[in-house]
Design a protein around this motif. Structure first.
Motif, short mmCIF file in Angstrom:
data_model
loop_
_atom_site.label_atom_id
_atom_site.label_comp_id
_atom_site.label_asym_id
_atom_site.label_seq_id
_atom_site.Cartn_x
_atom_site.Cartn_y
_atom_site.Cartn_z
N HIS A 7 -5.68 0.53 6.87
CA HIS A 7 -5.58 1.64 7.71
C HIS A 7 -5.21 2.99 7.26
CE1 HIS A 7 -6.28 -1.71 10.55
NE2 HIS A 7 -5.01 -2.01 10.86
N GLU A 31 1.21 3.10 2.20
CA GLU A 31 1.91 3.61 3.55
C GLU A 31 3.19 2.49 3.81
OE1 GLU A 31 -1.67 2.97 3.28
OE2 GLU A 31 -2.17 4.80 3.60
N THR A 32 2.80 1.44 3.12
CA THR A 32 3.92 0.37 3.04
C THR A 32 5.06 1.06 2.46
OG1 THR A 32 2.69 -1.67 3.66
CG2 THR A 32 4.79 -1.78 2.36
N THR A 59 0.98 -1.22 -0.01
CA THR A 59 0.03 -0.13 0.01
C THR A 59 0.93 1.33 -0.05
OG1 THR A 59 0.03 0.14 2.24
CG2 THR A 59 -1.57 -1.20 1.60
#
Ligand code: ADE
Length: 423
Positions: free
Chosen positions: A352, A59-60, A57
């Protein structure tokens, strides 16, 4: 243009869209930005290979950028076949030079080949979300475990599996279980899972939650969050449990706790969040109402008995993206399975939010740094994250928010450290 790293992603042309996503996320991840700045100066991972199995994602990508700033040579595969964002995967290859092996919707064979592709790069540190790398290194790729210094595991389900492995044949190298970290429980379970699970259900079905009966299976950190968020949105929430303490907690939080056999005919929406298998089974499907929605918030697709559902169904069709209608009866009852029983928040929403992953992935980044310094002193076992790392992340997060807290006075400090309670 620099040569691209080895990769298998859906479409490299998607990289600019991935960049926009990652920029959006990174603006909301200030703690990781602070860590990244320090890593860029101190280079704790200089030329060190880190292999990750994570949801691919935006965020990753911010986490991987932080590790890369610290000098790491990175490879990544997905930790769930449905959670990859193809735009981000392309961005990682084209702009970040990360060896990326992930395509949204990949078949089981390819998924496994991608896990192996990361292991082929001989990581010194493994970063897991659900144990795929560790599991492979204790099975078919056992020999390759020799070269691994240490690993991290993000999830509580993964930690359960590792505990079983450690108590059985033993672990080949030390692994830090991050799911017990206080900052992670606060952010990930309480706020992340609570919001993103309902987000996935609503995006997929556009179902009004007010007035709906929501059955939450499991009252651990994730189930508790889903139950409370659903109640906040006006749902009638029933909880099912197998653990007496958690059941008691749910009762005292004001939720009716009932066996699943009693809840099955009452629910409009079922959410499994137990980390266990066969939570919703054929006996339950037979009792459910027409239109009941089935969603899983647990790490693996074992909580809803898909084989049992398929066996009972007279017909099956996909009626919206990732929404499968199974017709049971007669008389006809249609059960709606979301995301093939996989993690609903990542398969049907964006997982999230970045503010949550900022804390969770700060735990990851600092855990990797700690392992570089300390792994050679650790026995090959499952270890908890040192508390000091939690405190450091909370301090950085408060700093980023501009929140000030009090310092204890010398007298207070001595009082807290003293056994002399009266004095
Ligand atoms: N797990 C849950 N949400 C996530 C996200 N947005 N990115 C990576 N891993 C996650």
């Amino acid at each position: 243009m620099a040569a691209l790293p080895p990769h298998d992603v859906a479409d490299l042309e998607l990289a600019p869209l991935g960049r926009a996503r990652v920029e959006w996320a990174s603006r909301q991840m200030p703690v990781l930005a602070t860590i990244r700045e320090r890593f860029a100066t101190e280079r704790p991972f200089a030329r060190m290979r880190i292999g990750a199995s994570l949801h691919v994602t935006a965020e990753t990508a911010v986490l991987l950028g932080t590790l890369a700033a610290g000098g790491a040579e990175l490879s990544v595969c997905a930790s769930n076949p449905l959670s990859t964002n193809d735009e981000v995967a392309a961005f990682l290859v084209v702009e970040e030079g990360v060896a990326t092996f992930a395509r949204r919707g990949e078949a089981p064979d390819r998924y496994l080949a991608h896990v192996d592709a990361v292991l082929d790069r001989r990581p010194l540190i493994t970063v897991d979300d659900g144990c795929d790398l560790v599991e492979r290194l204790h099975g078919a790729r056992e020999k390759d475990a020799e070269g691994v210094l240490a690993g991290t595991e993000d999830t509580s389900t993964g930690a359960l599996r590792l505990r079983a492995l450690a108590g059985g044949r033993g672990l080949a190298y030390p692994v830090l279980a991050l799911s017990g970290a206080a900052t992670r429980i606060l952010a990930d379970n309480r706020h992340g899972t609570g919001q993103s699970t309902l987000d996935g259900i609503v995006r997929a079905t556009n179902r009004l939650l007010a007035g709906a009966t929501v059955v939450v299976a499991g009252y651990g950190n994730c189930g508790r969050a889903v139950a409370n968020r659903a109640r906040g949105l006006g749902s009638v929430v029933l909880v099912t449990e197998i653990d007496p303490l958690k059941a008691l907690e749910a009762v005292m939080d004001g939720f009716p706790v009932v066996p699943m056999a009693r809840a099955a005919p009452l629910g409009d929406i079922f959410v499994t969040a137990t980390g266990n298998r066969d939570v919703l089974t054929a006996g339950d499907f037979e009792k459910m109402r027409d239109g009941a929605i089935l969603a899983n918030a647990g790490q693996f697709d074992v909580e809803i008995d898909l084989a049992g559902l398929r066996r009972l169904a007279r017909a099956h069709r996909r009626i919206r993206p990732m929404v499968d209608e199974y017709v049971l009866g007669p008389p006809d009852r249609r059960l709606l399975l979301l995301a093939e029983g996989r993690l609903v928040n990542l398969a049907l929403a964006d997982g999230h939010p970045p503010q949550v992953m900022d804390l969770s992935f700060s735990v990851q980044a600092l855990a990797c740094e700690w392992l570089v310094r300390h792994a050679s002193d650790l026995p090959p076992a499952l270890h908890a994250l040192p508390e000091a790392i939690d405190a450091e992340i909370a301090r950085l997060a408060l700093g980023a928010m501009g929140v000030l807290i009090d310092e204890p006075s010398e007298v207070q400090r001595r009082y807290l450290e003293s056994f002399d309670l009266g004095g």
